[in-house]
Design a protein around this motif. Sequence first.
Motif, mmCIF file in Angstrom:
data_model
loop_
_atom_site.group_PDB
_atom_site.id
_atom_site.type_symbol
_atom_site.label_atom_id
_atom_site.label_comp_id
_atom_site.label_asym_id
_atom_site.label_seq_id
_atom_site.Cartn_x
_atom_site.Cartn_y
_atom_site.Cartn_z
ATOM 1 N N LEU A 54 -1.815 2.749 -8.125
ATOM 2 C CA LEU A 54 -0.691 1.861 -8.475
ATOM 3 C C LEU A 54 -1.058 1.052 -9.838
ATOM 4 O O LEU A 54 -2.119 0.693 -9.999
ATOM 5 N N PRO A 55 -0.386 1.190 -10.852
ATOM 6 C CA PRO A 55 -0.677 0.860 -12.091
ATOM 7 C C PRO A 55 -0.550 -0.869 -12.491
ATOM 8 O O PRO A 55 -1.028 -1.323 -13.190
ATOM 9 N N ASP A 56 0.209 -1.452 -11.503
ATOM 10 C CA ASP A 56 0.278 -3.093 -11.983
ATOM 11 C C ASP A 56 0.532 -3.764 -10.623
ATOM 12 O O ASP A 56 0.248 -3.310 -9.453
ATOM 13 N N ALA A 57 0.552 -5.173 -10.874
ATOM 14 C CA ALA A 57 0.780 -5.952 -9.602
ATOM 15 C C ALA A 57 2.072 -6.136 -8.841
ATOM 16 O O ALA A 57 2.216 -6.998 -8.309
ATOM 17 N N ARG A 58 2.972 -5.332 -8.999
ATOM 18 C CA ARG A 58 4.213 -5.183 -8.239
ATOM 19 C C ARG A 58 4.359 -3.895 -7.506
ATOM 20 O O ARG A 58 5.226 -3.183 -7.782
ATOM 21 N N PRO A 59 3.232 -3.611 -6.435
ATOM 22 C CA PRO A 59 3.245 -2.474 -5.822
ATOM 23 C C PRO A 59 4.308 -1.957 -4.585
ATOM 24 O O PRO A 59 4.726 -3.403 -4.173
ATOM 25 N N LEU A 60 4.645 -1.000 -4.584
ATOM 26 C CA LEU A 60 5.354 -0.630 -3.175
ATOM 27 C C LEU A 60 4.533 0.282 -2.677
ATOM 28 O O LEU A 60 4.045 1.331 -3.119
ATOM 29 N N THR A 61 4.301 0.118 -1.196
ATOM 30 C CA THR A 61 3.355 0.688 -0.460
ATOM 31 C C THR A 61 3.486 1.085 1.096
ATOM 32 O O THR A 61 4.231 0.122 1.632
ATOM 33 N N TRP A 62 3.468 2.263 1.682
ATOM 34 C CA TRP A 62 3.544 2.667 2.717
ATOM 35 C C TRP A 62 2.409 3.830 3.200
ATOM 36 O O TRP A 62 2.909 4.996 2.952
ATOM 37 N N VAL A 63 1.372 3.304 3.724
ATOM 38 C CA VAL A 63 0.337 4.201 3.652
ATOM 39 C C VAL A 63 -0.478 4.382 5.038
ATOM 40 O O VAL A 63 -0.793 2.974 5.527
ATOM 41 N N ARG A 64 -0.813 5.328 5.525
ATOM 42 C CA ARG A 64 -1.598 5.337 6.781
ATOM 43 C C ARG A 64 -2.603 6.595 6.648
ATOM 44 O O ARG A 64 -2.084 7.745 6.392
ATOM 45 N N ARG A 65 -3.843 6.411 6.842
ATOM 46 C CA ARG A 65 -4.803 7.251 6.931
ATOM 47 C C ARG A 65 -4.912 8.150 5.761
ATOM 48 O O ARG A 65 -5.065 9.312 5.639
ATOM 49 N N GLY A 66 -4.532 7.522 4.511
ATOM 50 C CA GLY A 66 -4.555 8.314 3.139
ATOM 51 C C GLY A 66 -3.190 8.865 3.016
ATOM 52 O O GLY A 66 -2.898 9.405 1.838
ATOM 53 N N ASP A 67 -2.363 9.151 3.755
ATOM 54 C CA ASP A 67 -1.126 9.806 3.688
ATOM 55 C C ASP A 67 0.299 8.933 3.558
ATOM 56 O O ASP A 67 0.072 7.640 4.012
ATOM 57 N N GLY A 68 1.305 9.045 2.996
ATOM 58 C CA GLY A 68 2.222 8.141 2.841
ATOM 59 C C GLY A 68 2.738 8.168 1.455
ATOM 60 O O GLY A 68 2.845 9.235 0.791
ATOM 61 N N ILE A 69 3.405 7.094 0.742
ATOM 62 C CA ILE A 69 3.968 7.049 -0.262
ATOM 63 C C ILE A 69 3.687 5.497 -0.929
ATOM 64 O O ILE A 69 3.544 4.642 -0.250
ATOM 65 N N VAL A 70 3.511 5.494 -2.378
ATOM 66 C CA VAL A 70 3.340 4.432 -2.828
ATOM 67 C C VAL A 70 4.292 4.524 -4.260
ATOM 68 O O VAL A 70 4.700 5.649 -4.545
ATOM 69 N N GLY A 71 4.982 3.347 -4.801
ATOM 70 C CA GLY A 71 5.928 3.306 -5.811
ATOM 71 C C GLY A 71 5.540 2.238 -6.896
ATOM 72 O O GLY A 71 4.936 1.228 -6.408
ATOM 73 N N TRP A 72 6.044 2.418 -8.010
ATOM 74 C CA TRP A 72 6.192 1.260 -8.820
ATOM 75 C C TRP A 72 7.316 1.401 -9.863
ATOM 76 O O TRP A 72 7.810 2.524 -9.842
ATOM 77 N N GLY A 73 7.605 0.461 -10.466
ATOM 78 C CA GLY A 73 8.853 0.261 -11.537
ATOM 79 C C GLY A 73 10.165 0.064 -10.439
ATOM 80 O O GLY A 73 10.074 0.178 -9.304
ATOM 81 N N TRP A 248 -0.464 0.754 9.314
ATOM 82 C CA TRP A 248 0.311 1.301 8.107
ATOM 83 C C TRP A 248 0.338 0.161 7.090
ATOM 84 O O TRP A 248 0.746 -0.870 7.234
ATOM 85 N N THR A 249 -0.393 0.307 6.134
ATOM 86 C CA THR A 249 -0.643 -0.469 5.012
ATOM 87 C C THR A 249 0.573 -0.624 3.866
ATOM 88 O O THR A 249 1.256 0.447 3.678
ATOM 89 N N PHE A 250 1.389 -1.727 4.068
ATOM 90 C CA PHE A 250 2.570 -1.838 3.328
ATOM 91 C C PHE A 250 2.686 -3.090 2.256
ATOM 92 O O PHE A 250 1.799 -4.017 2.292
ATOM 93 N N SER A 251 3.710 -2.809 1.330
ATOM 94 C CA SER A 251 3.696 -3.933 0.429
ATOM 95 C C SER A 251 5.205 -3.784 -0.180
ATOM 96 O O SER A 251 5.505 -2.392 -0.704
ATOM 97 N N VAL A 252 5.990 -4.639 -0.013
ATOM 98 C CA VAL A 252 7.567 -4.427 -0.487
ATOM 99 C C VAL A 252 8.031 -5.843 -0.783
ATOM 100 O O VAL A 252 8.027 -6.732 0.300
ATOM 101 N N ALA A 253 8.433 -6.085 -1.930
ATOM 102 C CA ALA A 253 9.196 -7.410 -2.175
ATOM 103 C C ALA A 253 8.497 -8.768 -1.868
ATOM 104 O O ALA A 253 8.894 -9.589 -0.973
ATOM 105 N N GLY A 254 7.020 -8.730 -1.993
ATOM 106 C CA GLY A 254 6.420 -9.853 -1.366
ATOM 107 C C GLY A 254 5.678 -9.968 -0.138
ATOM 108 O O GLY A 254 4.889 -10.564 0.111
ATOM 109 N N MET A 255 6.257 -8.810 0.660
ATOM 110 C CA MET A 255 5.508 -8.889 1.963
ATOM 111 C C MET A 255 4.279 -7.827 1.779
ATOM 112 O O MET A 255 4.503 -6.511 1.466
#
Length: 461
Positions: A54-73, A248-255
């Motif tokens: 993740l390149p910056d401090a506005r991450p999008l994340t849904w990860v478990r045991r190293g699998d899943g998806i992350v996003g930015w922009g 499930w580690t998550f980050s979306v819109a401030g949560m």
Amino acid sequence: MVGAMSATPYPAPVPPSGASAGTPTAAPEAQHLVVRTVRIDSLPGGPTALVDLLPDARPLTWVRRGDGIVGWGEALRLDTFGPGRFADADAAWRALLARAVVRDEVRLPGTGPVAFGTFAFDDGPTGDAFDDERPQGTLVVPRVVVGRRGTVTWMTTTSVGPTLDAPGDAALAAAHRVPVTSPGRVTLVDGAVGSVDWPGVVAEAVDRIRSGALEKVVLARDVVATTEHPLDPRFLLGRLAEGYPSCWTFSVAGMVGATPELLVRSEKGLVTSRVLAGTIRREPGMTDDDSLLHAAQLARSSKDLEEHEFAVRSVADALEPFCSSMNVPDAPFVLHLPNVMHLASDVTGVLDPASRSGSLTLAAALHPSAAVCGTPTVAARDLIREIEGMDRARYAGPVGWVGADGDGEWGIALRSAELGDDPHHLRLFAGCGIVAASDPAAELAESEAKLVPMRWALGAD
């Protein structure tokens, strides 16, 4: 050049059901998404490999045991309001897909067009801080998504308009990663209801339950954290992914958080929901034998088994209209986490093709389950509004992602924190299921145990 292969969205849109229509940042019908997914070089192993990109401090994340998806922009954001927040988001997402041009060279769950989402727990006032102009549902379409499933790693790039950002490893190499910083010293204070007063709120709920007004209610409390330095959410995400890999580690819109509870996964006609209800604390320094004794105690607890039964029943009843067959376990298993143990059940089903329902529809049908609200739902929600004393916002609401075919994964935003406009302040949440046999002091102790993941992630212990 991107191949002119149109997206194949899931079947005909469900009309918005709420009184308030969704109000996306820009009308979906005016947008034209160009999406490409390609394989990329394999990532390093380990539970934080995706988060580390993740390149910056506005991450999008849904990860478990190293699998899943992350996003930015942010290619596009869709905000919705009120009781129709799920249906409106679903309809807006379908409208976007109908005009999208997609080239997906991987074709796995999580490839192609993806939107990360988060939704408020309630659609009405839940405390003095409630703001009826604040969006209660948000879908974010990232400009870049990186995903991993087993041995396959991919990148999706999305643009609004006729051009497409550089796909694949070239886009990954071009991402300028700002170093992650520590929040420094962290102080914690009581939130809307003090820890001294909260047992009294629980006692009031127990009295209502014993009077026959309802069977179960889930009450939550918040704690406010103040950080010495501006908080970088990636600091939390890396620690949570490392310390709680089975969540499930998550980050979306401030949560931001690490939830152990999967509200619903819809994948190629199969539906799964992991139900957690019934908890016992794991004390620091416990041996394996101690853990086994605690697990046995939890599995025999009539109070916890009653709480769990309510939760499983509510999920099974909500999924049944959408499924041609279902499997509901006769008894729960004990899920071991670093800070607590839970009674857990995996409810599964085969989606009835005639229902034509995507994961957002299923999430709407399931939320709020007895695991985060209570039984009966309306009575429990009314009691939460009356006595809980705080605005839950998106705590205990659905959080996750949806793909072009409507499949997706939606967890419940538990073991989480809400980041606000001030980067030095955030709210941490914990909730407990209250039944007739609940003890207020024990419930306060359980809430403290459930705050441990976020306190630890902040370095506040």
